[in-house]
Design an enzyme around this catalytic site. Structure first.
Site, PDB file in Angstrom:
ATOM      1  N   LYS A 111       0.839  -1.209   0.000  1.00 23.55           N
ATOM      2  CA  LYS A 111       0.000   0.000   0.000  1.00 23.55           C
ATOM      3  C   LYS A 111       0.866   1.248   0.000  1.00 23.55           C
ATOM      4  O   LYS A 111       0.674   2.158  -0.796  1.00 23.55           O
ATOM      5  CB  LYS A 111      -0.898   0.015   1.241  1.00 23.55           C
ATOM      6  CG  LYS A 111      -1.556   1.368   1.493  1.00 23.55           C
ATOM      7  CD  LYS A 111      -2.400   1.383   2.739  1.00 23.55           C
ATOM      8  CE  LYS A 111      -1.735   1.874   3.987  1.00 23.55           C
ATOM      9  NZ  LYS A 111      -1.552   3.335   4.097  1.00 23.55           N
ATOM     10  N   ASN A 112       1.833   1.280   0.908  1.00 18.35           N
ATOM     11  CA  ASN A 112       2.597   2.523   1.077  1.00 18.35           C
ATOM     12  C   ASN A 112       3.551   2.807  -0.078  1.00 18.35           C
ATOM     13  O   ASN A 112       4.067   3.923  -0.183  1.00 18.35           O
ATOM     14  CB  ASN A 112       3.359   2.506   2.401  1.00 18.35           C
ATOM     15  CG  ASN A 112       2.430   2.749   3.584  1.00 18.35           C
ATOM     16  OD1 ASN A 112       1.251   3.051   3.396  1.00 18.35           O
ATOM     17  ND2 ASN A 112       2.945   2.608   4.794  1.00 18.35           N
ATOM     18  N   ARG A 125      -3.985  10.999   4.481  1.00 21.00           N
ATOM     19  CA  ARG A 125      -2.917  12.004   4.509  1.00 21.00           C
ATOM     20  C   ARG A 125      -1.959  11.869   3.327  1.00 21.00           C
ATOM     21  O   ARG A 125      -1.395  12.850   2.873  1.00 21.00           O
ATOM     22  CB  ARG A 125      -2.095  11.848   5.788  1.00 21.00           C
ATOM     23  CG  ARG A 125      -2.892  11.914   7.042  1.00 21.00           C
ATOM     24  CD  ARG A 125      -2.023  11.593   8.232  1.00 21.00           C
ATOM     25  NE  ARG A 125      -0.882  12.491   8.270  1.00 21.00           N
ATOM     26  CZ  ARG A 125      -0.896  13.710   8.802  1.00 21.00           C
ATOM     27  NH1 ARG A 125      -1.979  14.155   9.375  1.00 21.00           N
ATOM     28  NH2 ARG A 125       0.178  14.465   8.772  1.00 21.00           N
ATOM     29  N   CYS A 184      -4.304  13.547  13.087  1.00 20.02           N
ATOM     30  CA  CYS A 184      -4.316  12.130  12.747  1.00 20.02           C
ATOM     31  C   CYS A 184      -4.803  11.392  13.980  1.00 20.02           C
ATOM     32  O   CYS A 184      -4.773  11.930  15.085  1.00 20.02           O
ATOM     33  CB  CYS A 184      -2.901  11.740  12.342  1.00 20.02           C
ATOM     34  SG  CYS A 184      -2.390  10.112  12.778  1.00 20.02           S
ATOM     35  N   ARG A 213       0.652  15.137  13.161  1.00 15.31           N
ATOM     36  CA  ARG A 213       1.613  14.620  12.174  1.00 15.31           C
ATOM     37  C   ARG A 213       1.863  15.732  11.170  1.00 15.31           C
ATOM     38  O   ARG A 213       1.171  15.857  10.170  1.00 15.31           O
ATOM     39  CB  ARG A 213       1.062  13.372  11.487  1.00 15.31           C
ATOM     40  CG  ARG A 213       1.131  12.153  12.392  1.00 15.31           C
ATOM     41  CD  ARG A 213       0.540  10.945  11.750  1.00 15.31           C
ATOM     42  NE  ARG A 213       1.313  10.453  10.619  1.00 15.31           N
ATOM     43  CZ  ARG A 213       0.886   9.478   9.827  1.00 15.31           C
ATOM     44  NH1 ARG A 213      -0.283   8.927  10.030  1.00 15.31           N
ATOM     45  NH2 ARG A 213       1.622   9.075   8.815  1.00 15.31           N
ATOM     46  N   VAL A 244       3.389  18.375   8.312  1.00 18.66           N
ATOM     47  CA  VAL A 244       3.908  18.213   6.945  1.00 18.66           C
ATOM     48  C   VAL A 244       4.891  19.348   6.637  1.00 18.66           C
ATOM     49  O   VAL A 244       5.109  19.701   5.486  1.00 18.66           O
ATOM     50  CB  VAL A 244       2.771  18.152   5.897  1.00 18.66           C
ATOM     51  CG1 VAL A 244       1.997  16.854   6.014  1.00 18.66           C
ATOM     52  CG2 VAL A 244       1.845  19.351   6.000  1.00 18.66           C
ATOM     53  N   ASP A 245       5.484  19.920   7.692  1.00 24.45           N
ATOM     54  CA  ASP A 245       6.397  21.054   7.526  1.00 24.45           C
ATOM     55  C   ASP A 245       7.605  20.714   6.643  1.00 24.45           C
ATOM     56  O   ASP A 245       8.077  21.554   5.870  1.00 24.45           O
ATOM     57  CB  ASP A 245       6.872  21.567   8.900  1.00 24.45           C
ATOM     58  CG  ASP A 245       7.495  20.450   9.742  1.00 24.45           C
ATOM     59  OD1 ASP A 245       6.902  19.365   9.804  1.00 24.45           O
ATOM     60  OD2 ASP A 245       8.579  20.664  10.316  1.00 24.45           O
ATOM     61  N   LEU A 246       8.070  19.470   6.711  1.00 23.06           N
ATOM     62  CA  LEU A 246       9.255  19.120   5.920  1.00 23.06           C
ATOM     63  C   LEU A 246       8.927  19.064   4.425  1.00 23.06           C
ATOM     64  O   LEU A 246       9.774  19.371   3.585  1.00 23.06           O
ATOM     65  CB  LEU A 246       9.825  17.772   6.371  1.00 23.06           C
ATOM     66  CG  LEU A 246      10.238  17.687   7.838  1.00 23.06           C
ATOM     67  CD1 LEU A 246      10.707  16.285   8.182  1.00 23.06           C
ATOM     68  CD2 LEU A 246      11.345  18.692   8.130  1.00 23.06           C
ATOM     69  N   ASP A 287       4.868   0.760  12.142  1.00 21.05           N
ATOM     70  CA  ASP A 287       3.612   0.173  11.661  1.00 21.05           C
ATOM     71  C   ASP A 287       3.420  -1.276  12.122  1.00 21.05           C
ATOM     72  O   ASP A 287       2.390  -1.884  11.836  1.00 21.05           O
ATOM     73  CB  ASP A 287       3.529   0.256  10.131  1.00 21.05           C
ATOM     74  CG  ASP A 287       3.250   1.674   9.649  1.00 21.05           C
ATOM     75  OD1 ASP A 287       2.984   2.555  10.493  1.00 21.05           O
ATOM     76  OD2 ASP A 287       3.302   1.908   8.423  1.00 21.05           O
ATOM     77  N   ARG A 316      -8.532  -0.204   4.705  1.00 19.87           N
ATOM     78  CA  ARG A 316      -7.683   0.795   4.055  1.00 19.87           C
ATOM     79  C   ARG A 316      -6.336   0.181   3.670  1.00 19.87           C
ATOM     80  O   ARG A 316      -5.700   0.647   2.723  1.00 19.87           O
ATOM     81  CB  ARG A 316      -7.416   1.964   5.009  1.00 19.87           C
ATOM     82  CG  ARG A 316      -8.648   2.734   5.367  1.00 19.87           C
ATOM     83  CD  ARG A 316      -8.294   3.917   6.202  1.00 19.87           C
ATOM     84  NE  ARG A 316      -7.281   4.698   5.497  1.00 19.87           N
ATOM     85  CZ  ARG A 316      -6.679   5.759   5.989  1.00 19.87           C
ATOM     86  NH1 ARG A 316      -6.984   6.177   7.184  1.00 19.87           N
ATOM     87  NH2 ARG A 316      -5.786   6.415   5.294  1.00 19.87           N
TER      88      ARG A 316
HETATM   89  C1  UD1 Z   1       4.775   6.831   6.352  1.00 21.63           C
HETATM   90  C2  UD1 Z   1       3.774   5.702   6.281  1.00 21.63           C
HETATM   91  C3  UD1 Z   1       3.261   5.355   7.686  1.00 21.63           C
HETATM   92  C4  UD1 Z   1       4.427   5.076   8.622  1.00 21.63           C
HETATM   93  C5  UD1 Z   1       5.452   6.209   8.584  1.00 21.63           C
HETATM   94  C6  UD1 Z   1       6.705   5.906   9.382  1.00 21.63           C
HETATM   95  C7  UD1 Z   1       2.760   6.026   4.120  1.00 21.63           C
HETATM   96  C8  UD1 Z   1       1.562   6.380   3.347  1.00 21.63           C
HETATM   97  N1  UD1 Z   1       2.660   6.089   5.448  1.00 21.63           N
HETATM   98  O1  UD1 Z   1       4.082   7.963   6.872  1.00 21.63           O
HETATM   99  O2  UD1 Z   1       2.439   4.192   7.572  1.00 21.63           O
HETATM  100  O3  UD1 Z   1       3.946   4.932   9.942  1.00 21.63           O
HETATM  101  O4  UD1 Z   1       5.850   6.466   7.220  1.00 21.63           O
HETATM  102  O5  UD1 Z   1       7.319   4.782   8.900  1.00 21.63           O
HETATM  103  O6  UD1 Z   1       3.772   5.647   3.585  1.00 21.63           O
HETATM  104  N2  UD1 Z   1       7.442  14.464  10.307  1.00 21.63           N
HETATM  105  C9  UD1 Z   1       7.571  15.803  10.579  1.00 21.63           C
HETATM  106  N3  UD1 Z   1       7.339  16.693   9.567  1.00 21.63           N
HETATM  107  C10 UD1 Z   1       7.003  16.300   8.315  1.00 21.63           C
HETATM  108  C11 UD1 Z   1       6.888  14.916   8.053  1.00 21.63           C
HETATM  109  C12 UD1 Z   1       7.108  14.015   9.076  1.00 21.63           C
HETATM  110  O7  UD1 Z   1       7.872  16.207  11.700  1.00 21.63           O
HETATM  111  O8  UD1 Z   1       6.815  17.145   7.437  1.00 21.63           O
HETATM  112  C13 UD1 Z   1       7.679  13.478  11.396  1.00 21.63           C
HETATM  113  C14 UD1 Z   1       6.439  12.649  11.733  1.00 21.63           C
HETATM  114  O9  UD1 Z   1       5.595  13.307  12.626  1.00 21.63           O
HETATM  115  C15 UD1 Z   1       7.078  11.395  12.298  1.00 21.63           C
HETATM  116  C16 UD1 Z   1       8.365  11.258  11.494  1.00 21.63           C
HETATM  117  O10 UD1 Z   1       8.595  12.538  10.938  1.00 21.63           O
HETATM  118  O11 UD1 Z   1       7.392  11.568  13.654  1.00 21.63           O
HETATM  119  C17 UD1 Z   1       8.327  10.246  10.398  1.00 21.63           C
HETATM  120  O12 UD1 Z   1       7.182  10.470   9.597  1.00 21.63           O
HETATM  121  P1  UD1 Z   1       7.169  10.104   8.064  1.00 21.63           P
HETATM  122  O13 UD1 Z   1       8.290   9.171   7.764  1.00 21.63           O
HETATM  123  O14 UD1 Z   1       7.097  11.356   7.272  1.00 21.63           O
HETATM  124  O15 UD1 Z   1       5.795   9.328   7.931  1.00 21.63           O
HETATM  125  P2  UD1 Z   1       4.739   9.402   6.756  1.00 21.63           P
HETATM  126  O16 UD1 Z   1       5.427   9.544   5.445  1.00 21.63           O
HETATM  127  O17 UD1 Z   1       3.671  10.368   7.110  1.00 21.63           O
END
Ligand code: UD1
Length: 430
Positions: free
Chosen positions: A22-23, A94, A118, A123, A125-127, A306, A398
């Site tokens: 899925k991911n 998301r 979430c 969670r 999305v700043d990055l 996960d 999902r």
């Molecule tokens: C993806 C997976 C999710 C999994 C996660 C971690 C998908 C669709 N989802 O989520 O199932 O649990 O990886 O392996 O692939 N963060 C920030 N700012 C950002 C982005 C992330 O602070 O802009 C933080 C998050 O809060 C978290 C960490 O970075 O603590 C890792 O998150 P991230 O790897 O980005 O997870 P997702 O891509 O959202």
């Protein structure tokens, strides 16, 4: 609504085939926006999240056809004309934010809803946003939307402060069409991101360092459609492995890339299971006893967050207490009170959960709150005495393809039934 009714206590045995990831499917589908033509992605799982992204691509102007029997998704991008991801869809999933980078890079404009909260906490999305800015995009946050503009993005050196799967994927998709060179440091190396790197390369992107934390991208003017084989779903595979361990069963899983599941295999073998790796399969033979093993989740190749909820379910059946620390999400414990309804003895303290074991799990009605939490409740139900009903399995749908049919094929007593719920609560995650 659907629920699962499980009669616990059956040993699982036999063979099951893992679905496509899925991911990985989600960024691959979004990446198709980067070129004009028809893409085919094989082994795309028939899951709600895939259909949500397919619907988003349709809103954007793609023609999307899914063949549930062959598991092929065809995406035609010739008529892309609407560069927006609406809140109704992004709040459901998301990962919809994956269209930000491709739309901005190819069309110079993207309007994507901020995902909001979430099920297990903030969670951000700043990055993703910061990465687009560093590629030269003008970003406005307005009315709950990210509005990103730039005729042609410009390559840059970007160091992610933390390893993020989503931000790496999004910024990478933007960088492949940017002018000049982009260097992405501290990139995620999760298998789903590496699949995306190969997909982009197959489209004509110039990426050095595939599979490593440092990606060097030479932006190109144009990319081309491609055919691609999706990777297996390592989280689904890990869930079956734990099901085998918890029920002291003997299960072979086909369609496996063992390098993707090393950490889960290694932790399970420490519980006393025998793990036999094939070239494209893994067999888990449950030990007589399940020994307690502590876990700390980490980015790949560490133990996946996960799989955290499923591991807790597993450790309730161990011969002694254990603990799990989630380093990725600090408050991902929605499954804990539901597992306690099944007689699990758990205690959370910050991002640590202590698991008192052994306990006899006792069937009860429990409620899914998010995708992986649902999986942990089902695993617990398989090991529990009596009947467990897992409500709101739409969360599970999902991300797990026909889980009840696959488990039943291994000898589990599990059926899907309809039920009526009078109060609907809306918790979403991914
Ligand atoms: C993806 C997976 C999710 C999994 C996660 C971690 C998908 C669709 N989802 O989520 O199932 O649990 O990886 O392996 O692939 N963060 C920030 N700012 C950002 C982005 C992330 O602070 O802009 C933080 C998050 O809060 C978290 C960490 O970075 O603590 C890792 O998150 P991230 O790897 O980005 O997870 P997702 O891509 O959202």
């Amino acid at each position: 609504m659907d629920k699962f009714v499980i009669q616990g206590g059956k040993k699982l045995s036999g063979t099951v085939t893992a679905s496509g990831s899925k991911n990985a499917s989600l960024p691959l589908m979004a990446a198709s926006l980067l070129a004009r033509g028809t893409f085919t992605i094989h082994h795309t799982p028939d899951l709600q999240d895939v259909h949500t992204l397919a619907n988003l691509l349709r809103i954007i102007g793609c023609r999307v056809q899914y063949d549930p029997a062959g598991k092929d998704i065809l995406i035609n991008t010739e008529n892309v004309h609407h560069f927006e991801a609406p809140y109704e869809l992004v709040k459901k999933m998301r990962a919809s934010i994956y269209v930000l980078g491709p739309l901005l890079a190819r069309y110079g404009y993207a309007k994507v809803s901020l995902p909001g909260g979430c099920a297990w906490g903030p969670r951000p999305v700043d990055l993703h946003i910061e990465g687009m800015k560093q590629l030269g995009a003008e970003i406005d946050l307005d009315g709950g939307y990210i509005i990103a503009k730039k005729d042609r993005l410009i390559g840059n050196r970007i160091k992610f402060p933390i390893s993020s799967v989503g931000a790496t994927g999004n910024v990478l998709m933007a960088a492949v069409l940017a002018k000049g060179e982009t260097v992405l440091e501290n990139s995620a190396i999760e298998p789903e991101i590496i699949a995306l790197e190969y997909f982009l390369q197959a489209m004509g992107a110039k990426i050095d360092g595939i599979g490593t934390r440092k990606l060097t991208i030479q932006g190109v003017d144009q990319l081309y459609p491609t055919h691609f084989n999706n990777i297996p779903d390592r989280i689904e595979i890990g869930t079956f492995m734990i099901a085998a361990a918890m029920t002291h069963g003997d299960v072979t899983i086909n369609n496996v890339i063992n390098d993707h599941i090393d950490s889960v295999s290694e932790h399970l073998s420490r519980t006393g299971c025998t793990i036999e790796k094939g070239s494209n399969s893994v067999r888990v033979i449950g030990g007589e006893k399940l020994l307690p093993v502590n876990v700390i989740t980490d980015v790949f190749p560490g133990f996946p967050t996960d799989m955290q909820a499923q591991w807790i379910a597993c450790m309730t059946q161990a011969t002694g207490p254990s603990s799990i620390v989630d380093q990725i999400y600090f408050d991902r414990w929605k499954h804990v009170p539901e597992l306690e309804r099944l007689n699990a003895k758990l205690r959370t303290d910050g991002n640590m959960c202590k698991i008192d074991a052994p306990v006899t799990l006792k069937g009860a009605q429990v409620m899914s709150t998010d995708l992986r939490a649902s999986a942990s409740l089902i695993l617990a139900g398989l090991a529990a005495k009596g009947t467990t009903e897992v409500l709101r399995v739409y969360h599970l749908d999902r991300g797990y393809e026909k889980l009840e049919e696959k488990l039943a094929g291994l000898g589990a007593d599990i059926v899907r039934e309809k039920y009526e719920e009078f109060v609907k609560m809306d918790t979403e995650e991914n």
